[in-house]
Design an enzyme around this catalytic site. Sequence first.
Site, PDB file in Angstrom:
ATOM      1  N   GLU A  26     -12.168  -4.976  -4.964  1.00  0.00           N
ATOM      2  CA  GLU A  26     -12.681  -3.596  -4.873  1.00  0.00           C
ATOM      3  C   GLU A  26     -11.894  -2.625  -5.772  1.00  0.00           C
ATOM      4  OE1 GLU A  26     -12.109  -5.505  -1.975  1.00  0.00           O
ATOM      5  OE2 GLU A  26     -14.244  -5.990  -2.021  1.00  0.00           O
ATOM      6  N   ARG A  42      -0.011   7.672  -2.719  1.00  0.00           N
ATOM      7  CA  ARG A  42       0.484   8.784  -1.888  1.00  0.00           C
ATOM      8  C   ARG A  42       1.958   9.065  -2.168  1.00  0.00           C
ATOM      9  NH1 ARG A  42      -1.660   6.167   3.383  1.00  0.00           N
ATOM     10  NH2 ARG A  42      -1.973   4.484   1.892  1.00  0.00           N
ATOM     11  N   HIS A  92       2.709   3.139  -8.809  1.00  0.00           N
ATOM     12  CA  HIS A  92       2.600   1.687  -9.035  1.00  0.00           C
ATOM     13  C   HIS A  92       3.853   1.154  -9.734  1.00  0.00           C
ATOM     14  CE1 HIS A  92      -1.380   1.882  -7.519  1.00  0.00           C
ATOM     15  NE2 HIS A  92      -1.915   2.491  -8.546  1.00  0.00           N
ATOM     16  N   LEU A 139      10.276 -21.232  -3.820  1.00  0.00           N
ATOM     17  CA  LEU A 139       9.422 -20.176  -3.265  1.00  0.00           C
ATOM     18  C   LEU A 139       8.081 -20.217  -3.992  1.00  0.00           C
ATOM     19  CD1 LEU A 139       8.777 -17.507  -1.755  1.00  0.00           C
ATOM     20  CD2 LEU A 139       9.959 -16.295  -3.588  1.00  0.00           C
ATOM     21  N   ASP A 164       0.814  -1.219   0.000  1.00  0.00           N
ATOM     22  CA  ASP A 164       0.000   0.000   0.000  1.00  0.00           C
ATOM     23  C   ASP A 164       0.854   1.278   0.000  1.00  0.00           C
ATOM     24  OD1 ASP A 164      -2.321   1.451   0.008  1.00  0.00           O
ATOM     25  OD2 ASP A 164      -2.648   1.286   2.166  1.00  0.00           O
ATOM     26  N   ARG A 180      -5.511  -1.459   8.694  1.00  0.00           N
ATOM     27  CA  ARG A 180      -6.665  -2.324   8.419  1.00  0.00           C
ATOM     28  C   ARG A 180      -6.264  -3.460   7.488  1.00  0.00           C
ATOM     29  NH1 ARG A 180      -8.278   2.790   6.334  1.00  0.00           N
ATOM     30  NH2 ARG A 180      -7.578   2.975   4.184  1.00  0.00           N
TER      31      ARG A 180
HETATM   32  C1  FPP Z   1      -2.092   0.069  -3.206  1.00  0.00           C
HETATM   33  O1  FPP Z   1      -1.606   1.397  -3.234  1.00  0.00           O
HETATM   34  C2  FPP Z   1      -1.499  -0.702  -4.287  1.00  0.00           C
HETATM   35  C3  FPP Z   1      -2.219  -1.326  -5.269  1.00  0.00           C
HETATM   36  C4  FPP Z   1      -3.687  -1.288  -5.336  1.00  0.00           C
HETATM   37  C5  FPP Z   1      -1.541  -2.059  -6.370  1.00  0.00           C
HETATM   38  C6  FPP Z   1      -0.294  -2.798  -6.024  1.00  0.00           C
HETATM   39  C7  FPP Z   1       0.341  -3.210  -7.297  1.00  0.00           C
HETATM   40  C8  FPP Z   1       1.652  -3.147  -7.594  1.00  0.00           C
HETATM   41  C9  FPP Z   1       2.699  -2.776  -6.633  1.00  0.00           C
HETATM   42  C10 FPP Z   1       2.148  -3.446  -8.975  1.00  0.00           C
HETATM   43  C11 FPP Z   1       1.719  -4.709  -9.640  1.00  0.00           C
HETATM   44  C12 FPP Z   1       1.974  -5.953  -8.868  1.00  0.00           C
HETATM   45  C13 FPP Z   1       2.783  -6.994  -9.201  1.00  0.00           C
HETATM   46  C14 FPP Z   1       2.782  -8.226  -8.378  1.00  0.00           C
HETATM   47  C15 FPP Z   1       3.698  -6.964 -10.346  1.00  0.00           C
HETATM   48  P1  FPP Z   1      -2.646   2.574  -3.443  1.00  0.00           P
HETATM   49  O2  FPP Z   1      -2.757   2.859  -4.887  1.00  0.00           O
HETATM   50  O3  FPP Z   1      -3.957   2.235  -2.797  1.00  0.00           O
HETATM   51  O4  FPP Z   1      -1.943   3.739  -2.682  1.00  0.00           O
HETATM   52  P2  FPP Z   1      -2.634   4.934  -1.888  1.00  0.00           P
HETATM   53  O5  FPP Z   1      -3.401   4.307  -0.747  1.00  0.00           O
HETATM   54  O6  FPP Z   1      -1.485   5.755  -1.426  1.00  0.00           O
HETATM   55  O7  FPP Z   1      -3.535   5.657  -2.852  1.00  0.00           O
END
Ligand code: FPP
Length: 247
Positions: A70, A27, A40, A134, A23, A197
């Site tokens: 979601e 931000r 990302h 793994l 997460d 959470r």
């Molecule tokens: C949450 O941060 C992150 C996600 C919803 C996506 C996570 C995906 C990746 C790191 C890349 C793809 C994954 C792989 C396995 C190659 P957020 O966008 O909710 O951040 P925020 O809460 O700060 O807005």
Amino acid sequence: MSNTIIKEIDYDRLPKHVAIIMDGNGRWARKRLLPRKAGHKAGVERVKEIVETVGDLGIKYLTLYAFSTENWKRSNDEVSSLMKLLVYYLRNEIKTLHSNQVKIKVIGELSKLPSTPKQEILDAINLTKNNDKLILNIALNYGGRQDIIRAAKLFAKDVNDGKLKINQLDEETFNNYLYTSDNPDPDLLIRPSGELRISNFLLYQIAYTEFWFSNIYWPDFSKKHLYQAIIDFQQRDRRYGGIKDDK
Ligand code: FPP
């Protein structure tokens, strides 16, 4: 990386299964006046580093929350960039993952994914299916409630088909119907970014999981933070609802 941190890990008491809610990408990007997708993209670099580190440590199971049931609520642009990043990650890393004996699995409802990421992931699963160093579970279109409902339906079907009786249902049997049926429950769940959470992740499986939270955003989460989480985990007194012998 300081050597003191490395020395503090007890390699005989590593968690068998680590789960991570990656997460804070959005931000991290906003802080730098960048679009969310840049967060990302930076997050994928951390995926590479953390998968490698977990493998080097000899931890057998890693589950990464990449896309929740979601997350479809996000803009088309953001959903599409997440799907593209998944394809980018697999295309760039699959050779290394395969040669490092990583077995790729997906937990979640893969059928709803667009065809390119779906095919890429199916190819990766197929290529790595005999690896066993793994087990890398990528949670894609995953929701903990959806996992439980799906398991309940599969069990009900087996009862309908006469394969099992209702009174045969216990915790272990139910576990067999979850996406994670082949895995031990996570020992350690890590969530960076300051949120405290679970966000519908592995609800059934985390009954006795130890949680580790940190304010760091996922794109800044490095090997050093993983070591710290493991060291902290090793200080915990896991009693599973019981009491210690000397009390
Ligand atoms: C949450 O941060 C992150 C996600 C919803 C996506 C996570 C995906 C990746 C790191 C890349 C793809 C994954 C792989 C396995 C190659 P957020 O966008 O909710 O951040 P925020 O809460 O700060 O807005």
